[in-house]
Design an enzyme around this catalytic site. Sequence first.
Site, short mmCIF file in Angstrom:
data_model
loop_
_atom_site.label_atom_id
_atom_site.label_comp_id
_atom_site.label_asym_id
_atom_site.label_seq_id
_atom_site.Cartn_x
_atom_site.Cartn_y
_atom_site.Cartn_z
N ASP A 151 -46.97 73.70 69.43
CA ASP A 151 -47.62 72.60 68.74
C ASP A 151 -46.50 71.78 68.09
O ASP A 151 -45.34 72.21 68.06
CB ASP A 151 -48.59 73.16 67.70
CG ASP A 151 -49.32 72.09 66.91
OD1 ASP A 151 -49.56 71.01 67.48
OD2 ASP A 151 -49.62 72.32 65.73
N ASP A 153 -46.90 69.45 64.76
CA ASP A 153 -46.95 69.42 63.29
C ASP A 153 -46.97 70.83 62.70
O ASP A 153 -47.77 71.67 63.09
CB ASP A 153 -48.19 68.65 62.82
CG ASP A 153 -48.15 67.20 63.27
OD1 ASP A 153 -47.19 66.50 62.91
OD2 ASP A 153 -49.08 66.79 64.01
#
Length: 598
Positions: A151, A153
């Site tokens: 991912d 963030d």
Amino acid sequence: MACQKIGTLGLELCRKSRRTTALSAAASKIPAFACGSLASGGLTLHGEKSSEAGVSLDKKVNSSASHAAPVTHRHQTVKKRGEELLSRSGRAYSSTAPQVNPKTYLWARYNEMKRLVHDLIPPGVCNLLNPATIYANNEVHLDEVDIYGFDYDYTLALYSNALDAMIYNKARDFLIEHYKYPQEIGKYDYIPNFAARGLHYDIQKGLLMKIDAFHYIQMGTVYRGFKPVPDEEVMQLYGGTNHVPLHQVSGFYGKGPKMKQYMDVFSIPEMTLLAAANDFFISNDIEYDPVHLYRDVSEAVGMVHIKGFMYKWIMQDLEKYILRGDETYAVLHRLVNHGKKLFLITNSPFSFVDKGMKYMVGKDWRDFFDVVIVQADKPHFFNDCVKPFRRLDSNGDLQWDKIKSLEKGQIYKQGNLYDFLRLTGWRGSRVLYFGDHLYSDLADLMLRHGWRTGAIVPELEVETRVVNTEQYAQSLTWLQALTGLLERLQMHKDPESKKVLEDWLKEREELRAVTKNLFNPQFGSIFRTCHNPTYFSRRLCRFSDLYMASISCLLNYDLSYTFYPRRTPLQHEAPLWMDQLCTGCMKTPFLEEMAHIR
């Protein structure tokens, strides 16, 4: 070395516990032999039976050396009588023991145990945990992992706490400007560290709270606004119990009909704004509907993301908001140099990711990745097959060609995991995916598709620093030892003994508050509710094979390393390995014999 220290501590506690009665007896002028018989379950205190099985005392030490000691006629008589009683009932009782003041006896045991705890915590034990450690819930062989996914963030990009205040302030302004909330709410500034990840919010009652793995509310962690709700009122609000039924706690993705669980780091400003708005209405005696308030705050925080304010703030000042970008570069560079394939699946837009990755990794950051997918709309990306992939050009504009393969160097938008698996062939335990959100990033991948998963939990660094303090080590060890004493000595029912046990229970509650407040004065550790795991911790263990403070922890391990989960004893199991022999395990029956065998 760390395990050696813990093992030595546990073993010494077990050995010295055998001398506890002799020392206690000296303090209360009780013959050592009588104490030994008493502790092993055979004597009466003012007519009351003591059935301690947790810690054998002088009797067993003396008996282990009986071949070297003269045996008196009185000892032989008592032994024979005990054997006769044992053959009948399975437990020996002696009628020759002197009467002992139970209050004196209990406090003698207390004082001796306290001395042991104080003396036997070795120097340096408070620095055993390394915040850069990777913790294993499941056995993972890195030499079997060929593909690493990330991912963006709070995984590849870690953000400073300054971002939380910006999100809070902008969402608060939206409440006032767009939802016409009273201007006075603007006086509520952001309070760092008020809330913690993993909390539940009762939508209908307007309460923020921490719930454990068994769906019980931890008393003392229920807040209406910024004020704690008394335990008695909590019990009344929930029908005479602090248990929240399963169907109310949350659905698979953290939201039920009455409860919302906040699972990602971005949710901390939202919880704080909910507390502030509730506090304003209550303090000013203004009637309001908590359901409307919840929805308005959720939408206001969502607007900060949807309208791109957060992205704009970060892109305008990357140095202020993005932390440890050089470590992200080091991780990606190392993986690629070892022949691993990398991919990125994020909900963030390409322009935002591109600028951040250029800052952390360099303008050629896409060369590290075999597949890059933006605006994926997780968790829907992982559990439906409706949205097709679309390709973006170098400017981030959508293209209209049909996607027949996922090519290195290209940027893709939306899509779904089923097409991803079909086009890449990346399946099962060959794939290890890292993310910070247990539901949106990891749950489906582990449960439905068999990928390996790694949870990024930035809070581990702070919590590890607390656990490594002397205050925490001393408080927790004594808390465990005191709990063991309460468990073993609770059979004393005379009025004086009851008063002593009540004092111990009160001290136990105070110790619980001390250890809780070391993490967060309102809600404590995100991993524990007193002795039980939190609901967050339960989900962390269920949906992640590994968890760590940041992906930079990978730099501390060889890429052929095998992570082994620690085998912690179940409640019905004895701790048969040295790193489990701790003060809290001394309540286990016959532990000192096992330690002696070792």
